[in-house]
Write an enzyme that holds these catalytic residues in place. Structure first.
Site, PDB file in Angstrom:
ATOM      1  N   PRO A   2      -2.280  35.889 -20.321  1.00  0.00           N
ATOM      2  CA  PRO A   2      -1.970  35.985 -19.027  1.00  0.00           C
ATOM      3  C   PRO A   2      -3.205  35.729 -17.863  1.00  0.00           C
ATOM      4  O   PRO A   2      -4.239  35.906 -18.285  1.00  0.00           O
ATOM      5  CB  PRO A   2      -1.327  37.188 -18.689  1.00  0.00           C
ATOM      6  N   GLU A   3      -2.887  35.050 -16.902  1.00  0.00           N
ATOM      7  CA  GLU A   3      -3.852  34.744 -15.903  1.00  0.00           C
ATOM      8  C   GLU A   3      -3.582  35.515 -14.484  1.00  0.00           C
ATOM      9  O   GLU A   3      -2.488  35.958 -14.547  1.00  0.00           O
ATOM     10  CB  GLU A   3      -4.009  33.020 -15.331  1.00  0.00           C
ATOM     11  N   LYS A  61      -7.927  40.461 -14.002  1.00  0.00           N
ATOM     12  CA  LYS A  61      -6.657  40.421 -15.079  1.00  0.00           C
ATOM     13  C   LYS A  61      -6.442  42.012 -15.550  1.00  0.00           C
ATOM     14  O   LYS A  61      -5.623  42.133 -16.420  1.00  0.00           O
ATOM     15  CB  LYS A  61      -6.970  39.416 -16.001  1.00  0.00           C
ATOM     16  N   ARG A 278     -11.696  26.766 -27.399  1.00  0.00           N
ATOM     17  CA  ARG A 278     -10.461  26.375 -26.558  1.00  0.00           C
ATOM     18  C   ARG A 278     -10.578  24.998 -26.244  1.00  0.00           C
ATOM     19  O   ARG A 278     -11.243  24.195 -26.744  1.00  0.00           O
ATOM     20  CB  ARG A 278     -10.095  27.233 -25.379  1.00  0.00           C
TER      21      ARG A 278
END
Ligand SMILES: [Zn+2]
Length: 295
Positions: A2-3, A61, A278
């Site tokens: 999640p961002e 976050k 990534r």
């Protein structure tokens, strides 16, 4: 993963549906989900039961619910796949229910996590009150104390973040992702902000002037605000959810996840590079690679 905009959507949902509710019972279905609560499962349950959840807060976050009667909070680590759901007690349990918190209004706060990288813990609140916000809970949970303020924080200072990034001798995207410099910017928004600011991800921060640093940080705040605007109304009244899939704003991304597709600004095919296990997506024409990229 999640961002920030998704986490903020969850925070708003919790503020609306959970704040003020008393905890009547707590069930831990998987001890791994409370492993960060070092005093153990029994202590975790004991410190929540009978307490009231008073305020849903967030930094970057990290998300937490303050508890009444002392400076402690229930801290949620969402990890890769953690979700916080608010559901009626009768709703069927999902396959990955880890912790159930029964509330005094007949609903339950459920922590669901397929991969169990996330979890819950009760933490002491530390730090001092920000100036001019006496009505805000003045503290952050101890594990969050080293996290910098995020661009949505009323106390966030753009110039401080600019200075912090320029002080660090690293690549620009690494600096944007460093939660101790500015928090809340994840892989997706870093790529989008770099594209908007026409800066390459491997640009050494040492060569970044103040206006360029301002440009990329301002862009990061803007793309996250836009995503929040699109996602902020997407949860229904009794279902607070974050799952990191971010499907609701995919359509507005310029480069992230769009390798080979045309740059919305110049039409060049978007390029994908490997970056810290990534990917980084950028436009080879709008964001030329620096002559001496940071490694
Ligand atoms: Zn381009």
């Amino acid at each position: 993963m999640p961002e920030l905009p998704e986490v903020e959507v969850v925070r708003r949902g919790l503020a609306e549906h959970v704040e003020g509710r008393g905890v009547t019972a707590v069930e831990v279905h998987h001890t791994r989900a409370v492993r960060r609560h070092l005093a153990g499962t029994g202590d975790f349950v004991g410190r929540l039961q009978g307490r009231r959840l008073i305020a849903a807060r967030r930094r970057g976050k990290y998300l937490w619910l303050g508890l009444d009667g002392g400076s402690v909070a229930l801290l949620a680590h969402l990890g890769m796949s953690g979700q916080l759901l608010v559901q009626p007690a009768g709703a069927p349990d999902g396959a990955h229910l880890r912790v159930r918190v029964r509330l005094d209004d007949g609903n339950e706060l459920r922590f669901v996590d397929q991969r169990t990288f996330g979890g819950l813990s009760v933490e002491e609140l530390v730090g001092s009150a920000p100036t001019g916000s006496a009505d805000e809970p003045p503290y952050v949970p101890a594990p969050v104390a080293h996290i910098a303020r995020d661009p949505f924080d009323p106390e966030y200072q753009l110039e401080s973040a600019v200075a912090a990034i320029r002080r660090r001798n690293t690549g620009l995207k690494r600096a944007l992702l460093d939660q101790t410099l500015v928090s809340g910017i994840g892989n997706i928004y870093a790529d989008e902000a770099l594209w908007q600011a026409r800066l390459h991800w491997a640009r050494p921060t040492a060569t970044l002037d103040r206006p360029a640093a301002r440009r990329v940080l301002t862009a990061a705040a803007a793309v996250m605000a836009q995503a929040l605007g699109e996602g902020g109304t997407s949860f229904d009244s009794l279902y607070v959810d974050v799952n990191g899939q971010s499907g609701y704003f995919d359509r507005s991304l310029a480069v992230y996840g769009r390798a080979g597709q045309p740059c919305p600004r110049c039409g060049s095919p978007v390029r994908r590079d490997s970056f810290m296990n990534r990917s980084s997506f950028s436009c080879p024409r709008c964001q030329p690679r620096p002559r001496h990229p940071h490694r």
